[in-house]
Design a protein around this motif. Sequence first.
Motif, PDB file in Angstrom:
ATOM      1  N   GLU A   1      42.466 -18.521  71.973  1.00 28.42           N
ATOM      2  CA  GLU A   1      42.422 -17.386  71.039  1.00 28.42           C
ATOM      3  C   GLU A   1      43.775 -16.689  70.982  1.00 28.42           C
ATOM      4  O   GLU A   1      44.275 -16.333  69.929  1.00 28.42           O
ATOM      5  CB  GLU A   1      41.385 -16.360  71.509  1.00 28.42           C
ATOM      6  CG  GLU A   1      40.015 -16.572  70.910  1.00 28.42           C
ATOM      7  CD  GLU A   1      39.030 -15.545  71.437  1.00 28.42           C
ATOM      8  OE1 GLU A   1      39.431 -14.418  71.744  1.00 28.42           O
ATOM      9  OE2 GLU A   1      37.847 -15.901  71.574  1.00 28.42           O
ATOM     10  N   GLU A   2      44.350 -16.505  72.181  1.00 24.89           N
ATOM     11  CA  GLU A   2      45.633 -15.816  72.277  1.00 24.89           C
ATOM     12  C   GLU A   2      46.716 -16.602  71.538  1.00 24.89           C
ATOM     13  O   GLU A   2      47.534 -16.042  70.808  1.00 24.89           O
ATOM     14  CB  GLU A   2      46.002 -15.651  73.765  1.00 24.89           C
ATOM     15  CG  GLU A   2      47.264 -14.868  74.038  1.00 24.89           C
ATOM     16  CD  GLU A   2      47.104 -13.373  73.777  1.00 24.89           C
ATOM     17  OE1 GLU A   2      45.984 -12.923  73.502  1.00 24.89           O
ATOM     18  OE2 GLU A   2      48.131 -12.676  73.836  1.00 24.89           O
TER      19      GLU A   2
ATOM     20  N   TYR B   1      43.151 -15.402  58.955  1.00 21.41           N
ATOM     21  CA  TYR B   1      41.860 -15.627  59.617  1.00 21.41           C
ATOM     22  C   TYR B   1      40.782 -15.951  58.583  1.00 21.41           C
ATOM     23  O   TYR B   1      39.934 -16.810  58.797  1.00 21.41           O
ATOM     24  CB  TYR B   1      41.447 -14.402  60.435  1.00 21.41           C
ATOM     25  CG  TYR B   1      42.007 -14.412  61.831  1.00 21.41           C
ATOM     26  CD1 TYR B   1      41.614 -15.397  62.737  1.00 21.41           C
ATOM     27  CD2 TYR B   1      42.930 -13.473  62.251  1.00 21.41           C
ATOM     28  CE1 TYR B   1      42.130 -15.428  64.019  1.00 21.41           C
ATOM     29  CE2 TYR B   1      43.454 -13.500  63.529  1.00 21.41           C
ATOM     30  CZ  TYR B   1      43.052 -14.471  64.408  1.00 21.41           C
ATOM     31  OH  TYR B   1      43.558 -14.511  65.670  1.00 21.41           O
TER      32      TYR B   1
ATOM     33  N   MET C   1      47.548 -11.236  58.825  1.00 18.56           N
ATOM     34  CA  MET C   1      46.693 -11.870  59.844  1.00 18.56           C
ATOM     35  C   MET C   1      45.242 -11.946  59.366  1.00 18.56           C
ATOM     36  O   MET C   1      44.571 -12.956  59.564  1.00 18.56           O
ATOM     37  CB  MET C   1      46.795 -11.108  61.172  1.00 18.56           C
ATOM     38  CG  MET C   1      48.145 -11.302  61.845  1.00 18.56           C
ATOM     39  SD  MET C   1      48.319 -10.332  63.347  1.00 18.56           S
ATOM     40  CE  MET C   1      47.545 -11.419  64.552  1.00 18.56           C
TER      41      MET C   1
ATOM     42  N   LYS D   1      46.311 -16.287  67.842  1.00 16.02           N
ATOM     43  CA  LYS D   1      46.820 -14.990  67.382  1.00 16.02           C
ATOM     44  C   LYS D   1      48.342 -14.991  67.315  1.00 16.02           C
ATOM     45  O   LYS D   1      48.950 -14.525  66.363  1.00 16.02           O
ATOM     46  CB  LYS D   1      46.365 -13.876  68.330  1.00 16.02           C
ATOM     47  CG  LYS D   1      44.957 -13.389  68.072  1.00 16.02           C
ATOM     48  CD  LYS D   1      44.643 -12.244  69.013  1.00 16.02           C
ATOM     49  CE  LYS D   1      43.150 -12.032  69.141  1.00 16.02           C
ATOM     50  NZ  LYS D   1      42.776 -11.329  70.359  1.00 16.02           N
TER      51      LYS D   1
END
Lengths: 80, 180
Positions: free
Chosen positions: B112-113, B178, B174, B116
């Motif tokens: 996830e990091e 997403y 972002m 991102k």
Amino acid sequence: MNVPHIPCEVAVINVEKSFWQRLSVLDWIKTRWHLILCKNCSEYEKDSKIIHRILRSMRNDGMHNHLGVEEIEKIKKALN
Amino acid sequence: MSISQNVQSKNEELVEEHADYLFQFAMSKIHNRELALDLVQDTFLVCLQKMDQFEGRSSLRTWMTTILNRKIIDHWRKEKRSYSSVDISENENASNAINSNYIPQNPHQISEEIEKRTILEFCLDNLPDAWREIVHAKYYDEKNGEEISKEFNVTPSNFWVIIHRAKAQLRACMDNKYAS
């Protein structure tokens, strides 16, 4: 309690400042009060905090991630 | 110089040229120096074994990075099995998000990091040049507002407005990434 109202433009700037410096008590109270009442700014604070953290961690990684001479030599040895 | 010495020298040149870059790439994804070094070392071994398969359609560095990336993914897959029962509470996530020194602890968090970060890097590249440079000066060079105001010829209050607008654009970018 009668907290002076600040507009969204001021609240979000205070949010950004608060990541780097301590706000005055009055600014802090006005900003927190605004964030309680304003869903948009509250969401902005949440997302901005995440972006702030990732940018900081990217910076920290960049600073400490270089290989030392010994580590480079270790790789060279493994290949021979 | 013998053939084996010649090969050794070429291998060493390859390490000198690409090891640091590959290491930084690995560290940006796994945050573990020892493991990153091992994966980089493995990557060099694989690259040397498969050098005859390198077709030159991309740069050598890109090809090596692709191999390293596969190694990192393989590593996560192995780790994921042992972490499959880990449950992270909402509270822990919330407090982690606030801590700027937060380092993800398991493969779910790591992937996830990285996602991102990858998206954020893309979005940073799409900021107007002046805004991006100001964000870099603040976050990467850790200059204070006064220094940046002088350097970029903006007033201190404008500096904060630019930081806010850049963040707002990053946030929108972002969200779009997403959503897509």
